[in-house]
Every structure is written in structure tokens, then in C-alpha cells.
Scaffold this motif. Structure first.
Motif, PDB file in Angstrom:
ATOM      1  N   LEU A  25     -14.069  -4.477  -5.280  1.00 50.19           N
ATOM      2  CA  LEU A  25     -12.835  -3.865  -5.770  1.00 50.19           C
ATOM      3  C   LEU A  25     -12.705  -2.418  -5.308  1.00 50.19           C
ATOM      4  N   CYS A  78      -4.555  -7.862  -8.538  1.00 49.91           N
ATOM      5  CA  CYS A  78      -5.172  -8.743  -9.537  1.00 49.91           C
ATOM      6  C   CYS A  78      -4.627  -8.467 -10.933  1.00 49.91           C
ATOM      7  N   LEU A  79      -4.482  -7.204 -11.265  1.00 48.23           N
ATOM      8  CA  LEU A  79      -3.963  -6.846 -12.581  1.00 48.23           C
ATOM      9  C   LEU A  79      -2.542  -7.366 -12.767  1.00 48.23           C
ATOM     10  N   GLN A 110       0.826  -1.212   0.000  1.00 49.03           N
ATOM     11  CA  GLN A 110       0.000   0.000   0.000  1.00 49.03           C
ATOM     12  C   GLN A 110       0.860   1.262   0.000  1.00 49.03           C
ATOM     13  N   PRO A 133      -8.849  -0.940  -3.360  1.00 45.27           N
ATOM     14  CA  PRO A 133      -8.122  -0.654  -4.597  1.00 45.27           C
ATOM     15  C   PRO A 133      -6.819  -1.429  -4.730  1.00 45.27           C
ATOM     16  N   LEU A 134      -6.180  -1.742  -3.600  1.00 48.03           N
ATOM     17  CA  LEU A 134      -4.949  -2.519  -3.669  1.00 48.03           C
ATOM     18  C   LEU A 134      -5.217  -3.883  -4.283  1.00 48.03           C
ATOM     19  N   GLN A 135      -6.352  -4.487  -3.947  1.00 47.72           N
ATOM     20  CA  GLN A 135      -6.693  -5.778  -4.527  1.00 47.72           C
ATOM     21  C   GLN A 135      -6.818  -5.677  -6.044  1.00 47.72           C
ATOM     22  N   ALA A 136      -7.395  -4.584  -6.528  1.00 43.18           N
ATOM     23  CA  ALA A 136      -7.499  -4.383  -7.975  1.00 43.18           C
ATOM     24  C   ALA A 136      -6.113  -4.329  -8.608  1.00 43.18           C
ATOM     25  N   GLN A 137      -5.185  -3.621  -7.964  1.00 40.92           N
ATOM     26  CA  GLN A 137      -3.818  -3.538  -8.480  1.00 40.92           C
ATOM     27  C   GLN A 137      -3.143  -4.901  -8.470  1.00 40.92           C
ATOM     28  N   ALA A 188      -7.902   0.637  -9.947  1.00 40.50           N
ATOM     29  CA  ALA A 188      -6.485   0.544  -9.600  1.00 40.50           C
ATOM     30  C   ALA A 188      -5.738   1.838  -9.897  1.00 40.50           C
ATOM     31  N   SER A 189      -6.182   2.561 -10.913  1.00 42.62           N
ATOM     32  CA  SER A 189      -5.509   3.807 -11.295  1.00 42.62           C
ATOM     33  C   SER A 189      -5.948   4.993 -10.446  1.00 42.62           C
ATOM     34  N   LYS A 205     -11.650  -2.783 -13.163  1.00 42.83           N
ATOM     35  CA  LYS A 205     -10.529  -3.099 -12.266  1.00 42.83           C
ATOM     36  C   LYS A 205      -9.362  -2.136 -12.510  1.00 42.83           C
TER      37      LYS A 205
END
Length: 218
Positions: free
Chosen positions: A97, A107-108, A24, A101-105, A175-176, A171
Motif C-alpha cells: 500500500l 480500495c477505500l 492520480q 498510495p493511489l491503490q489505498a485510496q 491514502a491521506s 490504508k
């Protein structure tokens, strides 16, 4: 559970939490195993008793959270009428998500071929198994939502490609950091409503088109 097993699980949980905190604060590729160990108050050598690599630690964070999300989505799909289930599940997946937001990052990153190539085989297999479980859930939702159309497995797969593309787009947007940098920022919650509506409308139109396709070709 034996004391040694409890201690092992406590150390593992501490490592996962330490990694999440560090990710994070800075880019994942800058975080080292030594930093994770120091953050968790555990010796660096002990980390490798739990995770063979930083990629494995990273993957475990994603896999654990995805499994939690899947349980919630399955329960939601059974708690609402079939006609509403698809929309509610998709919207809830976006909320999961948005809340993390960290989870989105993460996952990508885990979706990248280069990452998967470096990842140990047991973890790659877990990703494939979990992907199959998500596909099974959405396939079931499609069958229930369009029961009158009697969609084939191939039809459902074609529809799921579109859903996946939209999910990945959301996602990436989360993430952005959303739309704060835009000249006219868009409120993310309203954005997610519109994307959900778009997906449902697209599924309805494409499902009907797939069903009509054999007739049109005759």
C-alpha cells in the motif's frame, strides 16, 4: 491469441493505464469516461465495450492490483518459517500500500456501500471472491501461528476482525498522505513497524484468551 483478441486486450490495458493516470491527478468522481477515452487515444463508445461504467473501470483497477498483491503474499507466506509468516505478510501488505498510495485510496472507495450498490453484479461477485481468498490466507496463517492452541474457525474469524480494522486504519493513513501535516511528523516506515508489532501482540493475547475462555466459564 487471435489478432482481434490481442487488440482488445491492448485497448483494455490502455484504458486502465489512462484511468490510473487521471485518478492520480484528480478526484475519481471528477474523471469522466470521455477523459479516460481521450487519454487512452480511444473513442468514447469503445470504452463501453470493455467496461459498462466508470465504477466498473475503477473496480477493475483495484481487483487487478489486489490479485497481484495476493499472489505475492501467498508466496511470501510459504517462503518463511510459520512462526514468522504472519508478521512478514502483514508488514508486506503495508509495504504494498505504501508503494502505491493511489491503490489505498481506490480500495477505500470500493469498500463504500454506496459504491458497491452502483457496481454491476459480476464485479461485486469478484470482490466477494477475492475477499474470501484473502480471508483464507490469513486464516491459514493464524492456524500455523497458533497451531498449539487449535483455534476454531469462529476463533479465527474473531481474530481477523481485529486485523482487518488495523489494516483499514493503515490504508486510510496512507491514502491521506501520512503524517506530513502533523506538528511532529511521524516516519511512515517506523509507524508501520509499530502497527505490525501491535497486531501480532494483539493476536497472541486474544488467541490465548479465546482458548482459555471455555475453561474460565466452567
Amino acid at each position: 491469441m487471435r489478432y482481434q483478441d490481442r487488440l482488445f486486450q491492448q485497448r483494455e490495458n490502455a484504458l486502465l493505464e489512462a484511468a490510473r493516470q487521471l485518478f492520480q491527478e484528480q478526484s475519481w468522481d471528477r474523471v469522466t469516461i470521455a477523459e479516460v477515452a481521450r487519454q487512452a487515444g480511444i473513442g468514447k463508445g469503445t470504452v463501453y465495450k470493455h467496461f459498462p461504467s466508470k465504477e466498473a473501470l475503477y473496480a477493475r483497477l483495484v481487483l487487478d492490483r489486489l490479485r497481484q498483491h495476493l499472489v505475492e503474499l501467498r508466496e511470501l507466506s510459504q517462503a518463511v518459517p510459520p512462526a514468522q509468516a504472519m508478521r512478514r505478510v502483514i508488514r508486506r501488505a503495508f509495504e504494498q500500500l505504501l508503494a502505491d498510495p493511489l491503490q489505498a485510496q481506490l480500495c477505500l472507495l470500493c469498500d463504500r456501500p454506496a459504491f458497491q450498490e452502483r457496481l454491476e453484479a459480476p464485479y461485486r461477485e469478484q470482490f466477494l471472491e477475492l475477499e474470501g481468498q484473502y480471508l483464507a490466507l490469513f486464516n491459514q496463517l493464524l492456524q500455523c501461528s497458533f497451531a498449539d492452541l487449535q483455534l476454531s474457525q469462529a476463533d479465527c474469524l474473531h481474530l481477523l476482525w481485529g486485523v482487518e480494522a488495523c489494516l483499514n486504519g493503515v490504508k486510510a493513513r496512507i491514502a491521506s498522505g501520512g503524517f506530513d501535516h502533523w506538528a511532529e511528523p511521524i516516519e511512515l516506515d517506523a509507524y508501520l513497524d509499530r502497527v505490525t508489532d501491535f497486531i501480532i501482540a494483539g493476536l497472541s493475547g486474544q488467541a490465548a484468551a479465546l482458548q482459555a475462555a471455555p475453561t474460565l466459564s466452567e
